[in-house]
Design a protein around this motif. Structure first.
Motif, PDB file in Angstrom:
ATOM      1  N   PHE A  14     -41.416 -26.123  -6.025  1.00  0.00           N
ATOM      2  CA  PHE A  14     -40.839 -26.673  -7.249  1.00  0.00           C
ATOM      3  C   PHE A  14     -39.648 -27.577  -6.959  1.00  0.00           C
ATOM      4  N   GLU A  15     -39.428 -28.524  -7.855  1.00  0.00           N
ATOM      5  CA  GLU A  15     -38.199 -29.311  -7.840  1.00  0.00           C
ATOM      6  C   GLU A  15     -37.077 -28.329  -8.217  1.00  0.00           C
ATOM      7  N   PRO A  16     -35.995 -28.253  -7.411  1.00  0.00           N
ATOM      8  CA  PRO A  16     -35.072 -27.128  -7.567  1.00  0.00           C
ATOM      9  C   PRO A  16     -34.286 -27.071  -8.882  1.00  0.00           C
ATOM     10  N   LEU A  17     -33.862 -28.214  -9.413  1.00  0.00           N
ATOM     11  CA  LEU A  17     -33.074 -28.131 -10.655  1.00  0.00           C
ATOM     12  C   LEU A  17     -33.915 -27.626 -11.825  1.00  0.00           C
ATOM     13  N   THR A  18     -35.173 -28.021 -11.828  1.00  0.00           N
ATOM     14  CA  THR A  18     -36.074 -27.537 -12.875  1.00  0.00           C
ATOM     15  C   THR A  18     -36.236 -26.025 -12.736  1.00  0.00           C
ATOM     16  N   LEU A  19     -36.477 -25.606 -11.487  1.00  0.00           N
ATOM     17  CA  LEU A  19     -36.671 -24.175 -11.234  1.00  0.00           C
ATOM     18  C   LEU A  19     -35.413 -23.373 -11.585  1.00  0.00           C
ATOM     19  N   LEU A  20     -34.244 -23.872 -11.146  1.00  0.00           N
ATOM     20  CA  LEU A  20     -33.013 -23.109 -11.379  1.00  0.00           C
ATOM     21  C   LEU A  20     -32.660 -23.053 -12.865  1.00  0.00           C
ATOM     22  N   SER A  21     -32.994 -24.100 -13.605  1.00  0.00           N
ATOM     23  CA  SER A  21     -32.734 -24.063 -15.053  1.00  0.00           C
ATOM     24  C   SER A  21     -33.540 -22.935 -15.696  1.00  0.00           C
ATOM     25  N   ALA A  22     -34.775 -22.788 -15.249  1.00  0.00           N
ATOM     26  CA  ALA A  22     -35.614 -21.711 -15.810  1.00  0.00           C
ATOM     27  C   ALA A  22     -35.068 -20.340 -15.388  1.00  0.00           C
ATOM     28  N   LEU A  23     -34.609 -20.232 -14.128  1.00  0.00           N
ATOM     29  CA  LEU A  23     -34.080 -18.935 -13.660  1.00  0.00           C
ATOM     30  C   LEU A  23     -32.757 -18.601 -14.356  1.00  0.00           C
ATOM     31  N   ALA A  24     -32.016 -19.652 -14.721  1.00  0.00           N
ATOM     32  CA  ALA A  24     -30.734 -19.421 -15.405  1.00  0.00           C
ATOM     33  C   ALA A  24     -30.960 -18.680 -16.722  1.00  0.00           C
TER      34      ALA A  24
ATOM     35  N   LEU B 277     -37.416 -12.518  -7.607  1.00  0.00           N
ATOM     36  CA  LEU B 277     -36.377 -12.632  -6.575  1.00  0.00           C
ATOM     37  C   LEU B 277     -34.997 -12.791  -7.220  1.00  0.00           C
ATOM     38  N   ALA B 278     -34.915 -13.630  -8.247  1.00  0.00           N
ATOM     39  CA  ALA B 278     -33.613 -13.874  -8.889  1.00  0.00           C
ATOM     40  C   ALA B 278     -33.052 -12.576  -9.458  1.00  0.00           C
ATOM     41  N   ARG B 279     -33.924 -11.759 -10.009  1.00  0.00           N
ATOM     42  CA  ARG B 279     -33.448 -10.484 -10.574  1.00  0.00           C
ATOM     43  C   ARG B 279     -32.947  -9.548  -9.468  1.00  0.00           C
ATOM     44  N   ILE B 280     -33.625  -9.556  -8.342  1.00  0.00           N
ATOM     45  CA  ILE B 280     -33.187  -8.706  -7.208  1.00  0.00           C
ATOM     46  C   ILE B 280     -31.816  -9.188  -6.709  1.00  0.00           C
TER      47      ILE B 280
ATOM     48  N   VAL C  11     -25.522 -14.470 -11.673  1.00  0.00           N
ATOM     49  CA  VAL C  11     -25.657 -15.058 -10.336  1.00  0.00           C
ATOM     50  C   VAL C  11     -25.558 -16.587 -10.406  1.00  0.00           C
ATOM     51  N   GLY C  12     -24.920 -17.184  -9.385  1.00  0.00           N
ATOM     52  CA  GLY C  12     -24.771 -18.640  -9.337  1.00  0.00           C
ATOM     53  C   GLY C  12     -26.019 -19.317  -8.787  1.00  0.00           C
ATOM     54  N   PHE C  13     -26.130 -20.628  -9.040  1.00  0.00           N
ATOM     55  CA  PHE C  13     -27.303 -21.387  -8.609  1.00  0.00           C
ATOM     56  C   PHE C  13     -26.880 -22.679  -7.940  1.00  0.00           C
TER      57      PHE C  13
ATOM     58  N   ARG D 115     -22.576 -21.613 -13.931  1.00  0.00           N
ATOM     59  CA  ARG D 115     -23.030 -21.001 -12.675  1.00  0.00           C
ATOM     60  C   ARG D 115     -23.665 -22.013 -11.712  1.00  0.00           C
ATOM     61  N   ALA D 116     -23.387 -23.317 -11.922  1.00  0.00           N
ATOM     62  CA  ALA D 116     -24.094 -24.329 -11.130  1.00  0.00           C
ATOM     63  C   ALA D 116     -23.296 -24.832  -9.939  1.00  0.00           C
ATOM     64  N   GLY D 117     -24.021 -25.206  -8.889  1.00  0.00           N
ATOM     65  CA  GLY D 117     -23.417 -25.849  -7.722  1.00  0.00           C
ATOM     66  C   GLY D 117     -24.373 -26.889  -7.161  1.00  0.00           C
ATOM     67  N   TRP D 118     -23.797 -27.975  -6.635  1.00  0.00           N
ATOM     68  CA  TRP D 118     -24.589 -29.071  -6.061  1.00  0.00           C
ATOM     69  C   TRP D 118     -24.393 -29.096  -4.564  1.00  0.00           C
ATOM     70  N   ASN D 119     -25.470 -28.930  -3.813  1.00  0.00           N
ATOM     71  CA  ASN D 119     -25.403 -29.093  -2.368  1.00  0.00           C
ATOM     72  C   ASN D 119     -25.651 -30.564  -2.042  1.00  0.00           C
ATOM     73  N   LEU D 120     -24.575 -31.235  -1.704  1.00  0.00           N
ATOM     74  CA  LEU D 120     -24.614 -32.674  -1.433  1.00  0.00           C
ATOM     75  C   LEU D 120     -25.139 -32.896  -0.022  1.00  0.00           C
ATOM     76  N   VAL D 121     -26.298 -33.520   0.102  1.00  0.00           N
ATOM     77  CA  VAL D 121     -26.792 -33.887   1.430  1.00  0.00           C
ATOM     78  C   VAL D 121     -27.089 -35.381   1.461  1.00  0.00           C
ATOM     79  N   THR D 122     -27.071 -35.945   2.674  1.00  0.00           N
ATOM     80  CA  THR D 122     -27.357 -37.377   2.788  1.00  0.00           C
ATOM     81  C   THR D 122     -28.820 -37.602   3.159  1.00  0.00           C
TER      82      THR D 122
END
Ligand SMILES: Cc1cc2nc3c(=O)[nH]c(=O)nc-3n(C[C@H](O)[C@H](O)[C@H](O)COP(=O)(O)O)c2cc1C
Length: 451
Positions: A82-92, A43-46, A98-100, A128-135
């Motif tokens: 997956f825990e997203p930061l772990t997953l996004l680090s691998a996709l990076a 998916l990341a490649r697409i 592309v940003g994450f 390429r990183a971004g943090w979606n801040l949620v409460t």
């Protein structure tokens, strides 16, 4: 309609099997997506080949819901993924441009952890990183973090305000050129370019410095996804992107002008914050083909799943005692997602929907803008949202994956490009550059400039 000078932004909002509540049952869906790294890599490649701005991974620190009958029939309640930061680090490591963006909660984290993890992802990805801040909107998360009940809405936002300041402060604890790493002199870093935070507030006491050097983007991009009054204020003060959910262009425009109108109060300009509503597109060569596709997936919703989704979205209200084909009862205001509850109740009252009709209506997009049609019809509306001040871009929510994404890339992206609305190449290498956001200056430089 007047054409804007800029182009729109696109995010790929990837839920494991897709956004539709029954996505995993679709014949073309990757049912084990949540634990399948190869699926995400493809998916990341697409997404990158299509030149999207970013990939977004939502998250919750716990499964959502207690109703085992419903939970055991769904793949989208953070049940197994997956825990997203772990997953996004691998996709990076597999991508270049592309940003994450990943979600992390200010209620169930400490700011030091978050500052450190996103600064690391920014380094690993080359900016390429971004943090979606949620409460966090869910009671279920509280019970994984030493509490019986979720923190009250107002208190969550109060903590989030201070949390955001601490994170940004930690990102400024090193100047960009602090690390000399001079083997000859033996000086690893210049102590004058390290700035302790020494924060002491109501919720946090944090000395610093961060033990990660300044992020390539200065700060990773800060994203926000709350829409209540305190959510809008927090976004206007701290966020650079807002992910949001609107059913109609009128609501989206009202939200857009309200939030952009709050920026001046915080010394910010309208270009400092990009607003990206979700879009759930079902695409067909003809309108009737699109409708058939939509019906095909709607038929896969088990009533227990639909009802439980609705109960959760309406603020953890128990709707099981009410007839499915009767009206929505009056419910009290939630401590969870206030804006989502309001949106749903207004929709039900406006269109006189029964409980079953309402869950069928929101099962796909969960309150986001759902559009079923041909590429031209869909792009006509996206264009209208973009140029009439309802959106700076869109968070694309494919119904099921991978086909919902490839449909969008093959049919919608070319039409957007034909109209000059979307890039054909990346102009830069960082998420900030894709989104047209400024890099924050280190406060020491701002101080020098002011002298
Ligand atoms: C596009 C979008 C993505 C969101 N992603 C998450 C998420 O990943 N995790 C989460 O706990 N909440 C998420 N939320 C919920 C928001 O953080 C927030 O709780 C919700 O919008 C209600 O905000 P309010 O209480 O300020 O109205 C998301 C909301 C939107 C619109």
């Amino acid at each position: 309609m007047t054409r804007r000078k800029d182009q729109l932004s696109l995010g790929a909002f990837l839920y494991p099997t897709g956004h539709h509540i029954a996505a995993w049952r679709h014949p073309q869906a990757q049912a084990d997506a949540g634990s399948n790294f190869a699926h995400y890599a493809a998916l990341a490649r697409i997404v990158e080949a299509a030149k999207f701005d970013l990939i977004f991974m939502a998250d919750g620190v716990g499964t959502r819901g207690r109703d085992t009958e419903a939970l055991s029939r769904t793949a989208v309640r953070y049940v197994a993924q997956f825990e997203p930061l772990t997953l996004l680090s691998a996709l990076a490591a597999l991508t270049e441009r592309v940003g994450f963006v990943a979600t992390a909660s200010t209620t169930y984290n400490e700011p030091y952890h978050i500052a450190r993890k996103f600064a690391s992802l920014d380094h690993i990805s080359g900016g390429r990183a971004g943090w979606n801040l949620v409460t966090s909107a869910s009671e279920d998360e509280a019970q994984n973090f030493n509490r019986d009940h979720h923190v009250a809405h107002a208190e969550r936002y109060e903590r989030a305000e201070e949390f955001a300041d601490v994170v940004r402060g930690l990102w400024d604890t090193w100047e960009q050129d602090a690390f000399l790493r001079d083997k000859e002199s033996g000086i690893f870093y210049d102590p004058d370019k390290q700035h302790l935070l020494n924060h002491r507030g109501k919720h946090f006491k944090v000395r610093g410095p961060l033990n990660v050097s300044r992020a390539p983007q200065g700060h990773p991009v800060v994203v926000q996804a709350g829409s209540s009054e305190p959510g809008r204020d927090l976004a206007a003060r701290t966020a650079e992107v807002i992910f949001t959910a609107h059913q109609t262009i009128e609501d989206a425009r009202a939200f857009y002008s309200d939030v952009k109108g709050r920026l001046a109060r915080f010394g910010r300009s309208v270009d400092d914050l990009k607003i990206m509503p979700g879009i759930f597109p079902v695409i067909g060569k003809t309108e009737s083909e699109a409708r058939e596709k939509f019906e095909q997936i709607q038929e896969l919703i088990h009533p227990a799943v639909g009802l439980s989704l609705l109960s959760g979205m309406a603020g953890d209200v128990d709707l099981s005692a009410y007839p499915l084909d009767g009206p929505i009862p009056d419910v009290t205001e939630t401590n969870g997602s206030k804006s989502r509850q309001k949106l749903l109740l207004e929709l039900a009252r406006r269109e006189n929907l029964t409980i079953r009709q309402l869950y069928l209506r929101v099962a796909g997009a969960r309150g986001h803008w759902q559009i079923v049609g041909t590429p031209e019809q869909i792009v006509d509306q996206m264009e209208e949202w973009f140029i009439t001040g309802a959106a700076d871009g869109f968070n694309v929510m494919p119904p099921h994956l991978p086909v919902g994404l490839t449909d969008f890339v093959e049919h919608i992206v070319p039409e957007l490009r034909r109209r000059g609305l979307f890039r054909t190449e990346y102009a830069g290498r960082t998420l900030r550059s894709h989104l047209g956001l400024r890099e924050p200056q280190h406060p020491s430089r701002t101080a020098v400039a002011a002298e």
